[in-house]
Design a protein around this motif. Structure first.
Motif, PDB file in Angstrom:
ATOM      1  N   GLY A  92       0.664  -1.211  -0.058  1.00 34.43           N
ATOM      2  CA  GLY A  92       0.114  -0.010  -0.172  1.00 34.43           C
ATOM      3  C   GLY A  92       0.932   1.285  -0.100  1.00 34.43           C
ATOM      4  N   TYR A  93       2.098   1.098   0.669  1.00 35.91           N
ATOM      5  CA  TYR A  93       3.016   2.454   0.535  1.00 35.91           C
ATOM      6  C   TYR A  93       4.163   2.037  -0.521  1.00 35.91           C
ATOM      7  CZ  TYR A  93       7.118   4.773   1.728  1.00 35.91           C
ATOM      8  OH  TYR A  93       8.327   5.695   1.754  1.00 35.91           O
ATOM      9  N   SER A  94       4.457   0.977  -0.940  1.00 34.17           N
ATOM     10  CA  SER A  94       5.477   0.643  -1.915  1.00 34.17           C
ATOM     11  C   SER A  94       4.959   0.684  -3.255  1.00 34.17           C
ATOM     12  CB  SER A  94       6.423  -0.434  -1.770  1.00 34.17           C
ATOM     13  OG  SER A  94       5.821  -1.433  -1.467  1.00 34.17           O
ATOM     14  N   GLY A  95       3.593   0.520  -3.350  1.00 35.32           N
ATOM     15  CA  GLY A  95       2.829   0.440  -4.730  1.00 35.32           C
ATOM     16  C   GLY A  95       2.993   1.645  -5.293  1.00 35.32           C
ATOM     17  N   PRO A  96       2.460   2.874  -4.607  1.00 35.45           N
ATOM     18  CA  PRO A  96       2.523   4.437  -5.167  1.00 35.45           C
ATOM     19  C   PRO A  96       4.061   4.624  -5.472  1.00 35.45           C
ATOM     20  CG  PRO A  96       0.788   4.197  -3.381  1.00 35.45           C
ATOM     21  CD  PRO A  96       1.503   2.782  -3.645  1.00 35.45           C
ATOM     22  N   LEU A  97       4.856   4.309  -4.318  1.00 37.65           N
ATOM     23  CA  LEU A  97       6.328   4.721  -4.785  1.00 37.65           C
ATOM     24  C   LEU A  97       6.748   4.091  -5.975  1.00 37.65           C
ATOM     25  CD1 LEU A  97       9.092   5.695  -3.478  1.00 37.65           C
ATOM     26  CD2 LEU A  97       9.099   3.593  -2.353  1.00 37.65           C
ATOM     27  N   THR A  98       6.558   2.846  -6.449  1.00 37.42           N
ATOM     28  CA  THR A  98       6.707   2.213  -7.553  1.00 37.42           C
ATOM     29  C   THR A  98       6.199   2.875  -8.668  1.00 37.42           C
ATOM     30  OG1 THR A  98       7.295   0.186  -6.496  1.00 37.42           O
ATOM     31  CG2 THR A  98       6.736   0.127  -8.720  1.00 37.42           C
ATOM     32  N   GLU A  99       4.814   3.122  -8.727  1.00 35.54           N
ATOM     33  CA  GLU A  99       4.116   3.749  -9.728  1.00 35.54           C
ATOM     34  C   GLU A  99       4.704   5.225 -10.182  1.00 35.54           C
ATOM     35  OE1 GLU A  99      -0.140   4.589  -9.364  1.00 35.54           O
ATOM     36  OE2 GLU A  99      -0.486   2.732  -8.285  1.00 35.54           O
ATOM     37  N   ALA A 100       5.191   5.953  -9.070  1.00 36.22           N
ATOM     38  CA  ALA A 100       6.047   7.323  -9.344  1.00 36.22           C
ATOM     39  C   ALA A 100       7.390   7.045  -9.875  1.00 36.22           C
ATOM     40  CB  ALA A 100       6.318   7.855  -8.235  1.00 36.22           C
ATOM     41  N   ALA A 101       8.078   6.161  -9.827  1.00 37.30           N
ATOM     42  CA  ALA A 101       9.420   5.581 -10.540  1.00 37.30           C
ATOM     43  C   ALA A 101       8.951   5.309 -11.962  1.00 37.30           C
ATOM     44  CB  ALA A 101       9.922   4.474  -9.786  1.00 37.30           C
ATOM     45  N   LEU A 102       7.918   4.396 -12.248  1.00 37.74           N
ATOM     46  CA  LEU A 102       7.573   4.017 -13.496  1.00 37.74           C
ATOM     47  C   LEU A 102       7.092   5.271 -14.410  1.00 37.74           C
ATOM     48  CD1 LEU A 102       6.653   0.541 -12.638  1.00 37.74           C
ATOM     49  CD2 LEU A 102       8.545   1.200 -13.366  1.00 37.74           C
ATOM     50  N   LEU A 103       6.445   5.983 -13.808  1.00 38.76           N
ATOM     51  CA  LEU A 103       5.711   7.121 -14.696  1.00 38.76           C
ATOM     52  C   LEU A 103       6.714   8.035 -15.221  1.00 38.76           C
ATOM     53  CD1 LEU A 103       2.604   8.158 -12.246  1.00 38.76           C
ATOM     54  CD2 LEU A 103       2.402   7.555 -14.633  1.00 38.76           C
ATOM     55  N   GLY A 104       7.752   7.969 -14.691  1.00 37.46           N
ATOM     56  CA  GLY A 104       8.932   8.787 -15.065  1.00 37.46           C
ATOM     57  C   GLY A 104       9.329   8.146 -16.233  1.00 37.46           C
ATOM     58  N   MET A 105       9.318   6.754 -16.468  1.00 32.98           N
ATOM     59  CA  MET A 105       9.844   6.224 -17.684  1.00 32.98           C
ATOM     60  C   MET A 105       8.721   6.306 -18.725  1.00 32.98           C
ATOM     61  SD  MET A 105      12.453   4.531 -19.026  1.00 32.98           S
ATOM     62  CE  MET A 105      13.080   4.156 -17.642  1.00 32.98           C
ATOM     63  N   VAL A 106       7.399   6.411 -18.212  1.00 35.67           N
ATOM     64  CA  VAL A 106       6.380   6.460 -19.112  1.00 35.67           C
ATOM     65  C   VAL A 106       6.479   7.945 -20.001  1.00 35.67           C
ATOM     66  CG1 VAL A 106       4.000   7.031 -19.423  1.00 35.67           C
ATOM     67  CG2 VAL A 106       4.642   5.000 -17.982  1.00 35.67           C
ATOM     68  N   ALA A 107       6.917   8.906 -18.956  1.00 35.09           N
ATOM     69  CA  ALA A 107       6.959  10.273 -19.585  1.00 35.09           C
ATOM     70  C   ALA A 107       8.117  10.409 -20.443  1.00 35.09           C
ATOM     71  CB  ALA A 107       6.972  11.341 -18.211  1.00 35.09           C
TER      72      ALA A 107
END
Length: 429
Positions: A378-393
């Motif tokens: 629940g904490y590390s999911g959003p942390l990972t999402e942010a990391a991977l959104l950088g690659m999406v952008a």
């Protein structure tokens, strides 16, 4: 499934590889002490070996790896464990004998392995980044909540005292309100051009299982061992490897979760390889009385200009909080206030975050008691999402405005293919 980075394994013989198929004795639930968990490990080389060491005092009942050499080495340490090449078969055959699963595979197989375990109600420890695409991270977080299993991501630095003291400084207002954070890491991963030759698959490696849900491609040593991080079908470069370690400090201290926008700067995208450097700019909304935050990530040797402008120490990697009253600079084991002369005679606030019993031990004890962990999905999911959104952008080449509820880049429908990836036939969540 393993991190596969120990060169000596490449010289192992096919005879040693055959040990991977030998039957082993698995303790039944009746023979297992109530104080110990029955744990299965998926991926037992590299980080997998380190994670096994972290839970070695429990009952290790099953080991799974696509590399037979890794299996043979791990079997020497846990001779009673049953050995598998395919985690799907392992969970099918041993589901009733397993309490918890440790996932230490390359990034692209984190989600299928973790999801398969949690669907059976098994507690799960998974290496970082939690997943390989944004959708997978959200899926695992929601699945963990639905199944009420105990989870933990492999951000072991979170358990150190240094991060705890920095969080206390930030949350005590030592440098005042914070609206700017810079996070940088010297690491760089890039595969380069896609290999054109097709050498034979080593006899100890099940290449098809190693690929898992990724699109099929011929084997090449440019991908394994370890160098998979430089290829977009398997890893996410330095951003995927280190964002969850360093930015964890900012997420923890400032209560960050989902960004509102993400913009990335880097070299021209390679169709198959990850970028050797990135600068990613995140905007996070206000959280209660806390102001909005701009967090900028740098890797591949890039640094924040402010480091030189205010004459900060020349740290190759670090996290810098910029507040109204000053700055806090930290890395895994160091922390300081800046400018130093302004904080002469500084008296730290009371220590309110207790010492960790150990990152792995925290997970093990929570599995036994029904407690929780500090880096649950629940904490590390959003942390990972942010990391991977950088690659999406980076891949779409523009700033994306993020709708976290619907997992959509509001202004950029072409981002969809990077948010949720297709799986190869035979693989699913």
């Amino acid at each position: 499934m393993a991190r596969l980075h120990r060169r000596q394994f490449l010289k192992r013989s096919a005879a040693l590889a055959s040990l991977a198929y030998c039957a082993q004795i698995v303790p039944s639930r009746g023979e297992t002490a109530q104080s110990k968990l029955n744990i299965a490990a998926i991926g037992v080389g590299g980080r997998g070996r380190a994670n096994l060491d972290g839970v070695k005092d429990e009952n290790i009942v099953a080991l799974c790896d696509v590399d037979a050499n890794n299996l043979a080495e791990a079997a020497k340490l846990f001779p009673r464990a049953k050995l598998y090449r395919d985690f799907r078969r392992m969970l099918d055959e041993m589901g009733n004998s397993i309490d918890a699963v440790v996932v230490s595979t390359p990034d692209h197989t984190h989600a299928p392995a973790a999801a398969a375990a949690m669907k059976l109600g098994k507690h799960c420890y998974c290496e970082k980044p939690l997943t390989h695409c944004v959708y997978e991270a959200r899926y695992l977080a929601e699945l963990a909540a639905e199944k009420k299993v105990v989870t933990q991501i492999g951000t072991q630095i979170h358990a150190g005292d240094n991060y705890r003291r920095v969080v206390e400084w930030v949350q005590a207002g030592v440098i005042g309100p914070i609206q700017e954070v810079h996070v940088w890491c010297a690491a760089s991963y890039s595969g380069g051009d896609t290999p054109k030759d097709t050498p034979p698959v080593p006899p100890y490696l099940d290449w098809d299982l190693w690929l898992g849900p990724a699109p099929y491609r011929p084997y090449h040593p440019a991908y394994v061992p370890f160098r998979w991080r430089g290829w977009k079908d398997f890893g996410s470069g330095a951003l995927g490897d280190f964002f969850c370690h360093y930015s964890d400090l900012a997420f923890w201290a400032l209560g960050l979760k989902y960004p509102t926008s993400v913009e990335a700067e880097g070299p021209p995208p390679h169709p198959d390889s990850t970028p050797p450097w990135l600068i990613v700019r995140y905007e996070f909304p206000a959280r209660g009385e806390l102001p909005p935050v701009r967090l900028t990530w740098y890797d591949g040797g890039k640094r924040p200009p402010i480091q030189a402008e205010v004459k900060l120490p020349d740290w190759a990697s670090g996290v810098l909080f910029v507040g109204e009253k000053g700055m806090i600079l930290a890395d895994y084991g160091r922390r300081l206030l800046w400018p130093e002369e302004k904080f002469a005679g500084f008296q730290p606030p009371p220590e309110t975050i207790p010492p960790s019993i150990g990152h792995h031990r925290e997970w093990v004890e929570a599995c036994k008691t029904g407690g929780t962990t500090t880096c649950h999905f629940g904490y590390s999911g959003p942390l990972t999402e942010a990391a991977l959104l950088g690659m999406v952008a980076f891949r779409v080449g523009q700033k994306i405005n993020w709708d976290p509820v619907n997992l959509k880049a509001i202004n950029c429908p072409e981002a969809d293919i990077w948010i949720k990836k297709p799986y190869r036939e035979g693989w699913s969540l």
